[in-house]
Design a protein around this motif. Sequence first.
Motif, PDB file in Angstrom:
ATOM      1  N   UNK A  54     -99.002  66.142 159.906  1.00  0.00           N
ATOM      2  CA  UNK A  54     -99.032  68.318 159.831  1.00  0.00           C
ATOM      3  C   UNK A  54     -98.225  68.660 160.588  1.00  0.00           C
ATOM      4  N   UNK A  55     -97.326  69.044 161.080  1.00  0.00           N
ATOM      5  CA  UNK A  55     -96.536  69.591 161.287  1.00  0.00           C
ATOM      6  C   UNK A  55     -95.296  68.852 162.023  1.00  0.00           C
ATOM      7  N   UNK A  56     -95.353  67.756 162.319  1.00  0.00           N
ATOM      8  CA  UNK A  56     -94.420  66.138 162.693  1.00  0.00           C
ATOM      9  C   UNK A  56     -93.421  66.647 162.174  1.00  0.00           C
ATOM     10  N   UNK A  57     -91.988  66.567 162.680  1.00  0.00           N
ATOM     11  CA  UNK A  57     -91.414  66.481 162.370  1.00  0.00           C
ATOM     12  C   UNK A  57     -90.000  64.833 161.933  1.00  0.00           C
ATOM     13  N   UNK A  58     -89.091  64.291 160.736  1.00  0.00           N
ATOM     14  CA  UNK A  58     -88.378  63.265 161.078  1.00  0.00           C
ATOM     15  C   UNK A  58     -87.263  64.198 160.595  1.00  0.00           C
ATOM     16  N   UNK A  59     -86.663  62.649 161.507  1.00  0.00           N
ATOM     17  CA  UNK A  59     -84.757  62.501 161.465  1.00  0.00           C
ATOM     18  C   UNK A  59     -83.923  61.230 160.363  1.00  0.00           C
ATOM     19  N   UNK A  60     -85.249  60.556 160.500  1.00  0.00           N
ATOM     20  CA  UNK A  60     -85.170  59.427 159.931  1.00  0.00           C
ATOM     21  C   UNK A  60     -86.529  58.146 159.450  1.00  0.00           C
ATOM     22  N   UNK A  61     -87.453  59.531 158.935  1.00  0.00           N
ATOM     23  CA  UNK A  61     -88.112  58.547 157.665  1.00  0.00           C
ATOM     24  C   UNK A  61     -87.199  57.343 156.955  1.00  0.00           C
ATOM     25  N   UNK A  62     -88.510  56.936 156.555  1.00  0.00           N
ATOM     26  CA  UNK A  62     -87.739  56.131 155.606  1.00  0.00           C
ATOM     27  C   UNK A  62     -88.933  55.734 154.168  1.00  0.00           C
ATOM     28  N   UNK A  63     -88.771  55.144 153.009  1.00  0.00           N
ATOM     29  CA  UNK A  63     -89.716  55.654 151.906  1.00  0.00           C
ATOM     30  C   UNK A  63     -88.611  54.780 151.097  1.00  0.00           C
ATOM     31  N   UNK A  64     -89.221  54.320 149.676  1.00  0.00           N
ATOM     32  CA  UNK A  64     -88.948  53.392 148.652  1.00  0.00           C
ATOM     33  C   UNK A  64     -89.402  53.816 147.095  1.00  0.00           C
ATOM     34  N   UNK A  65     -89.473  53.797 146.308  1.00  0.00           N
ATOM     35  CA  UNK A  65     -90.070  53.783 145.226  1.00  0.00           C
ATOM     36  C   UNK A  65     -88.982  52.577 143.674  1.00  0.00           C
ATOM     37  N   UNK A  66     -89.837  52.946 142.710  1.00  0.00           N
ATOM     38  CA  UNK A  66     -89.592  51.796 142.014  1.00  0.00           C
ATOM     39  C   UNK A  66     -89.294  52.955 140.571  1.00  0.00           C
ATOM     40  N   UNK A  67     -88.381  53.193 139.736  1.00  0.00           N
ATOM     41  CA  UNK A  67     -87.976  54.059 138.641  1.00  0.00           C
ATOM     42  C   UNK A  67     -87.216  53.194 137.732  1.00  0.00           C
ATOM     43  N   UNK A  68     -87.075  53.463 136.952  1.00  0.00           N
ATOM     44  CA  UNK A  68     -86.673  52.531 135.701  1.00  0.00           C
ATOM     45  C   UNK A  68     -85.351  53.600 135.289  1.00  0.00           C
ATOM     46  N   UNK A  69     -84.249  53.591 135.352  1.00  0.00           N
ATOM     47  CA  UNK A  69     -83.297  53.987 135.609  1.00  0.00           C
ATOM     48  C   UNK A  69     -81.558  53.648 135.834  1.00  0.00           C
ATOM     49  N   UNK A  70     -80.832  53.918 135.820  1.00  0.00           N
ATOM     50  CA  UNK A  70     -79.253  52.719 136.494  1.00  0.00           C
ATOM     51  C   UNK A  70     -78.846  53.911 136.869  1.00  0.00           C
ATOM     52  N   UNK A  71     -79.363  55.321 137.361  1.00  0.00           N
ATOM     53  CA  UNK A  71     -78.801  56.127 137.887  1.00  0.00           C
ATOM     54  C   UNK A  71     -77.774  55.987 139.244  1.00  0.00           C
ATOM     55  N   UNK A  72     -76.688  56.096 139.753  1.00  0.00           N
ATOM     56  CA  UNK A  72     -76.134  55.954 140.563  1.00  0.00           C
ATOM     57  C   UNK A  72     -76.955  56.310 141.790  1.00  0.00           C
ATOM     58  N   UNK A  73     -77.206  55.409 142.472  1.00  0.00           N
ATOM     59  CA  UNK A  73     -77.704  55.819 144.018  1.00  0.00           C
ATOM     60  C   UNK A  73     -77.425  57.642 144.798  1.00  0.00           C
ATOM     61  N   UNK A  74     -75.571  57.570 144.439  1.00  0.00           N
ATOM     62  CA  UNK A  74     -75.032  58.489 145.466  1.00  0.00           C
ATOM     63  C   UNK A  74     -75.092  59.538 145.119  1.00  0.00           C
ATOM     64  N   UNK A  75     -75.766  59.882 143.498  1.00  0.00           N
ATOM     65  CA  UNK A  75     -75.882  60.970 142.102  1.00  0.00           C
ATOM     66  C   UNK A  75     -77.124  61.134 142.637  1.00  0.00           C
ATOM     67  N   UNK A  76     -78.325  60.352 142.147  1.00  0.00           N
ATOM     68  CA  UNK A  76     -80.104  60.607 142.936  1.00  0.00           C
ATOM     69  C   UNK A  76     -79.599  61.382 144.100  1.00  0.00           C
ATOM     70  N   UNK A  77     -79.171  61.164 144.667  1.00  0.00           N
ATOM     71  CA  UNK A  77     -78.876  61.459 146.465  1.00  0.00           C
ATOM     72  C   UNK A  77     -78.928  63.143 145.750  1.00  0.00           C
ATOM     73  N   UNK A  78     -77.355  63.115 145.464  1.00  0.00           N
ATOM     74  CA  UNK A  78     -76.933  65.113 145.633  1.00  0.00           C
ATOM     75  C   UNK A  78     -78.130  65.666 144.354  1.00  0.00           C
ATOM     76  N   UNK A  79     -78.667  65.119 143.511  1.00  0.00           N
ATOM     77  CA  UNK A  79     -79.581  65.786 142.444  1.00  0.00           C
ATOM     78  C   UNK A  79     -80.896  66.203 143.603  1.00  0.00           C
ATOM     79  N   UNK A  80     -81.118  65.253 144.333  1.00  0.00           N
ATOM     80  CA  UNK A  80     -82.388  65.686 144.659  1.00  0.00           C
ATOM     81  C   UNK A  80     -82.526  65.929 146.134  1.00  0.00           C
ATOM     82  N   UNK A  81     -81.122  66.637 146.905  1.00  0.00           N
ATOM     83  CA  UNK A  81     -80.424  67.847 147.667  1.00  0.00           C
ATOM     84  C   UNK A  81     -80.371  68.891 146.579  1.00  0.00           C
ATOM     85  N   UNK A  82     -80.222  68.929 145.643  1.00  0.00           N
ATOM     86  CA  UNK A  82     -80.054  70.103 145.074  1.00  0.00           C
ATOM     87  C   UNK A  82     -80.867  70.867 144.827  1.00  0.00           C
ATOM     88  N   UNK A  83     -82.061  69.663 144.325  1.00  0.00           N
ATOM     89  CA  UNK A  83     -83.168  70.153 143.556  1.00  0.00           C
ATOM     90  C   UNK A  83     -84.339  70.631 144.550  1.00  0.00           C
TER      91      UNK A  83
END
Length: 253
Positions: A54-83
Motif C-alpha cells: 500500500x502506498x508504493x508506486x510503480x513506473x514499470x510494473x509488469x503483468x500478464x493475462x490470458x484472454x479469448x480475443x483477437x483485439x489488437x494490443x494497441x487498441x486494448x491499451x487505448x481502451x484500458x487507459x480510456x476506461x
Amino acid sequence: MKRCFKLIVEYDGTLFFGWQRQPKGATIQGELESALGHILNQKISIRGSGRTDAGVHALGQVAHFHAQTQMDPLVLKKGLNSFIKSAIVIRECSVEEDTFHAQYQARSKEYNYYILNRPDPLAIGDAYLWHLKKPLDLALMNQCCDFITGVHDFKSFENTGSPRTSSIREVFFAGVESFDAGAPFKKDLVVFKISASGFLKNMVRNIVGTLVDVGLKKNDPKKFEEILMARDRKLAGKTAPAKGLFLKQVNYS
C-alpha cells in the motif's frame, strides 16, 4: 484460442491498498481485472511480477493475462487507459508466447527510493518521497551499500509475512546519490537505487531505514554490516515510509 497479453503498468499507489486484489479496498490488480473484464466481456485473472505494498508506486510494473480475443494490443491499451479513471496508466501492451509469466520469468527488479533532504518540507509532491530535515552523509551510506552487493541472507531486512521460503537474494547494484531534479526540488533530492534477483517483504524500505540511521550518524557502516550478518530484523532500522518507493522496472532474459 486464448492469447497471452503482457502489460507494462505505471501507477500512483497513494490511494491503493497495494497491488494484490483484496476483498475490501481498491488495488491495482482489482482495478485492472475490472477494466479488462468490462472491455473484453469475460472474466480476467491478471498476474503481476510481484506485489507492491500500500502506498508504493510503480513506473514499470509488469503483468500478464490470458484472454479469448483477437483485439489488437494497441487498441486494448487505448481502451484500458480510456476506461480506467484512477491513477493507473498502461505504458505498453503486447501479445507474448503462451508460456510467458510475469512473475516466474523475471530475472531482476529495480527499485528507486526518494528522499527530500532539507530543513523545509515540500508543498507539492510530498506523496512521492520521505522528508528528512538533517543532512545525510551519503559517503557513509554508500559504504553500507557495498556490504549488501552480492549474494547475502537478507533476513535482517525482512518483515514478517513474507511468502518466500528463503531469505537469500543477490543484489546486482546498490547505491545512494543526490541530484538536481529541477524545480521544486533543486539539489535536495537523494535517491537510493537497488537492483536484485528478488526482494523480501519490505526489504527495500527496511534497508533504506537502516541506511538513514548511518547517514544521520546514529550508526556506522561497521554496525550496518553486523546487522546484515545477524539475520535479526529487530536490530535493523525502522521501515521507511512507503510513499518514497518506486518499482522502476522488471527485467527479463
